[in-house]
Enzyme design. Structure first.
Site, mmCIF file in Angstrom:
data_model
loop_
_atom_site.group_PDB
_atom_site.id
_atom_site.type_symbol
_atom_site.label_atom_id
_atom_site.label_comp_id
_atom_site.label_asym_id
_atom_site.label_seq_id
_atom_site.Cartn_x
_atom_site.Cartn_y
_atom_site.Cartn_z
ATOM 1 N N LYS A 34 54.713 -8.589 -34.102
ATOM 2 C CA LYS A 34 53.420 -9.055 -33.595
ATOM 3 C C LYS A 34 52.576 -9.558 -34.762
ATOM 4 O O LYS A 34 52.375 -8.837 -35.747
ATOM 5 C CB LYS A 34 52.668 -7.928 -32.877
ATOM 6 C CG LYS A 34 51.351 -8.407 -32.284
ATOM 7 C CD LYS A 34 50.634 -7.287 -31.545
ATOM 8 C CE LYS A 34 49.743 -6.500 -32.460
ATOM 9 N NZ LYS A 34 48.321 -6.636 -32.241
ATOM 10 N N ASP A 61 49.211 -12.461 -31.107
ATOM 11 C CA ASP A 61 48.133 -11.704 -30.449
ATOM 12 C C ASP A 61 46.780 -12.221 -30.909
ATOM 13 O O ASP A 61 46.141 -11.623 -31.774
ATOM 14 C CB ASP A 61 48.317 -10.214 -30.799
ATOM 15 C CG ASP A 61 47.365 -9.328 -30.010
ATOM 16 O OD1 ASP A 61 46.833 -9.772 -28.983
ATOM 17 O OD2 ASP A 61 47.160 -8.170 -30.436
ATOM 18 N N LYS A 63 44.271 -13.109 -28.602
ATOM 19 C CA LYS A 63 43.271 -12.706 -27.595
ATOM 20 C C LYS A 63 42.203 -13.777 -27.365
ATOM 21 O O LYS A 63 41.004 -13.529 -27.513
ATOM 22 C CB LYS A 63 42.612 -11.383 -27.990
ATOM 23 C CG LYS A 63 43.577 -10.205 -28.049
ATOM 24 C CD LYS A 63 42.838 -8.884 -28.222
ATOM 25 C CE LYS A 63 43.755 -7.696 -28.288
ATOM 26 N NZ LYS A 63 44.563 -7.601 -29.520
ATOM 27 N N HIS A 65 39.415 -16.025 -25.763
ATOM 28 C CA HIS A 65 38.367 -15.783 -24.762
ATOM 29 C C HIS A 65 37.282 -16.835 -24.977
ATOM 30 O O HIS A 65 36.437 -16.701 -25.866
ATOM 31 C CB HIS A 65 37.796 -14.370 -24.929
ATOM 32 C CG HIS A 65 36.821 -13.978 -23.863
ATOM 33 N ND1 HIS A 65 36.170 -12.771 -23.859
ATOM 34 C CD2 HIS A 65 36.389 -14.631 -22.763
ATOM 35 C CE1 HIS A 65 35.383 -12.706 -22.799
ATOM 36 N NE2 HIS A 65 35.491 -13.818 -22.116
ATOM 37 N N ASP A 66 37.298 -17.890 -24.142
ATOM 38 C CA ASP A 66 36.305 -18.959 -24.288
ATOM 39 C C ASP A 66 36.268 -19.719 -22.973
ATOM 40 O O ASP A 66 36.888 -19.288 -22.001
ATOM 41 C CB ASP A 66 36.697 -19.866 -25.476
ATOM 42 C CG ASP A 66 35.484 -20.496 -26.152
ATOM 43 O OD1 ASP A 66 34.620 -21.039 -25.423
ATOM 44 O OD2 ASP A 66 35.399 -20.462 -27.385
ATOM 45 N N THR A 120 41.099 -1.118 -25.576
ATOM 46 C CA THR A 120 41.197 0.344 -25.654
ATOM 47 C C THR A 120 40.060 0.937 -26.490
ATOM 48 O O THR A 120 39.825 2.136 -26.475
ATOM 49 C CB THR A 120 42.562 0.794 -26.210
ATOM 50 O OG1 THR A 120 42.887 -0.042 -27.310
ATOM 51 C CG2 THR A 120 43.641 0.703 -25.167
ATOM 52 N N GLY A 210 52.493 0.000 -34.693
ATOM 53 C CA GLY A 210 52.076 -0.442 -36.015
ATOM 54 C C GLY A 210 52.233 0.666 -37.027
ATOM 55 O O GLY A 210 53.308 0.873 -37.600
ATOM 56 N N ARG A 211 51.149 1.432 -37.228
ATOM 57 C CA ARG A 211 51.105 2.414 -38.313
ATOM 58 C C ARG A 211 52.239 3.433 -38.336
ATOM 59 O O ARG A 211 52.707 3.780 -39.429
ATOM 60 C CB ARG A 211 49.727 3.085 -38.332
ATOM 61 C CG ARG A 211 48.659 2.145 -38.881
ATOM 62 C CD ARG A 211 47.274 2.547 -38.490
ATOM 63 N NE ARG A 211 47.045 2.374 -37.071
ATOM 64 C CZ ARG A 211 45.869 2.593 -36.478
ATOM 65 N NH1 ARG A 211 44.845 3.001 -37.190
ATOM 66 N NH2 ARG A 211 45.736 2.399 -35.177
HETATM 67 O O1 C5P Z 1 48.967 1.041 -35.649
HETATM 68 P P1 C5P Z 1 49.077 1.086 -34.170
HETATM 69 O O2 C5P Z 1 50.433 1.516 -33.663
HETATM 70 O O3 C5P Z 1 47.942 1.834 -33.524
HETATM 71 O O4 C5P Z 1 48.935 -0.445 -33.741
HETATM 72 C C1 C5P Z 1 48.796 -0.868 -32.408
HETATM 73 C C2 C5P Z 1 48.647 -2.345 -32.330
HETATM 74 O O5 C5P Z 1 48.291 -2.696 -31.003
HETATM 75 C C3 C5P Z 1 47.567 -2.941 -33.213
HETATM 76 O O6 C5P Z 1 48.048 -4.220 -33.637
HETATM 77 C C4 C5P Z 1 46.384 -3.105 -32.300
HETATM 78 O O7 C5P Z 1 45.555 -4.183 -32.666
HETATM 79 C C5 C5P Z 1 47.079 -3.435 -30.994
HETATM 80 N N1 C5P Z 1 46.285 -3.195 -29.801
HETATM 81 C C6 C5P Z 1 45.712 -1.964 -29.486
HETATM 82 N N2 C5P Z 1 44.972 -1.844 -28.327
HETATM 83 C C7 C5P Z 1 44.816 -2.894 -27.510
HETATM 84 C C8 C5P Z 1 45.411 -4.131 -27.817
HETATM 85 C C9 C5P Z 1 46.145 -4.233 -28.988
HETATM 86 O O8 C5P Z 1 45.877 -0.997 -30.215
HETATM 87 N N3 C5P Z 1 44.141 -2.777 -26.391
#
Ligand code: C5P
Length: 234
Positions: A34, A61, A63, A65-66, A120, A210-211
């Site tokens: 991503k 990603d 997002k 919005h416009d 979220t 991600g993390r």
């Molecule tokens: O590090 P982590 O696993 O929390 O990363 C989750 C990924 O999902 C990040 O790139 C974050 O921007 C994305 N994301 C999120 N909540 C959303 C939409 C996208 O955490 N509603």
């Protein structure tokens, strides 16, 4: 039988060089990455081609919005870029969603357009502050129904909304969920979380991580572990 669930690695790092250093060793053992606003803004759309050239499918990603015309034009500007998933905000409304999905059908025929419902990061207080009086769950359901009727291929949702949306919308829409954590690990800033196996069982087609991978002592081993857990075959 539930459709297969796949892992997407969120490359949430500052520079392309860092992202490449993380992703290169995983090529061949991870199908999806991503790319978000941070890398796109710094390096431009060519970054999509670079990761695709390494063999990855790209979830872009941004997002959007416009107004409908601007979102549609921005999608047309991605013409030819090898991205396979792209995000817009459902809050842009049915007209914007219809124009966005139409533009994607014409210019990115192999790309699915996903709608973000309620971020979220938004809780009830934040929703009230922008004039939304319904509960978060009601608002997510309303936006998900409206978005799929307007032409979206799928939705980004929290893991806790997966089973509701799956039972309400059926098997059709692609459901993509972040917020994946193991109970033993740090939740970071995610509060509505599930393990990879739980999210797969609840109906996710993709989990975005991600993390937990980026900060793992061994990102390669962590990637394989999660893939095994969700039963993903490459
Ligand atoms: O590090 P982590 O696993 O929390 O990363 C989750 C990924 O999902 C990040 O790139 C974050 O921007 C994305 N994301 C999120 N909540 C959303 C939409 C996208 O955490 N509603």
């Amino acid at each position: 039988m539930a459709s297969p669930c796949r892992l997407i690695l969120a490359l949430d790092v500052e520079t392309k060089e860092e992202a490449l250093a993380l992703a290169r060793p995983l090529a061949g053992n991870l199908a999806w990455v991503k790319l978000g606003l941070q890398l796109f803004t710094r390096h431009g759309p060519g970054i999509v081609d670079e990761f695709h050239a390494l063999g990855f499918k790209v979830f872009l990603d941004l997002k959007f919005h416009d107004i409908p015309n601007t979102v549609s034009s921005a999608i047309k500007s991605l013409k030819g870029r090898p991205c396979s998933l792209l995000t817009i905000h459902t809050a842009g409304g049915p007209e914007m969603i219809a124009r966005a999905t139409e533009a994607a059908r014409d210019t990115l025929p192999n790309c699915q357009v996903l709608g973000v419902t309620v971020l979220t990061s938004m809780d009830q207080t934040q929703l009230s502050a922008i004039g939304v009086q319904s509960s978060t769950e009601e608002q997510v359901r309303l936006l998900a129904r409206m978005g799929t009727q307007a032409g979206l291929n799928g939705l980004v949702c929290s893991p806790l909304e997966l089973s509701i949306l799956r039972s309400e919308l059926g098997a059709g829409p692609t459901l993509v969920t972040p917020g994946i954590r193991y109970p033993s690990a740090a939740a970071d800033d995610q509060s509505r979380i599930m393990t990879p196996a739980q999210a797969a069982a609840a109906g996710a087609n993709f989990i975005v991580v991600g993390r937990p991978i980026l900060k793992a002592a061994d990102p390669f081993a962590e990637t394989l572990k999660i893939r095994r857990e969700i039963g993903e075959a490459l």
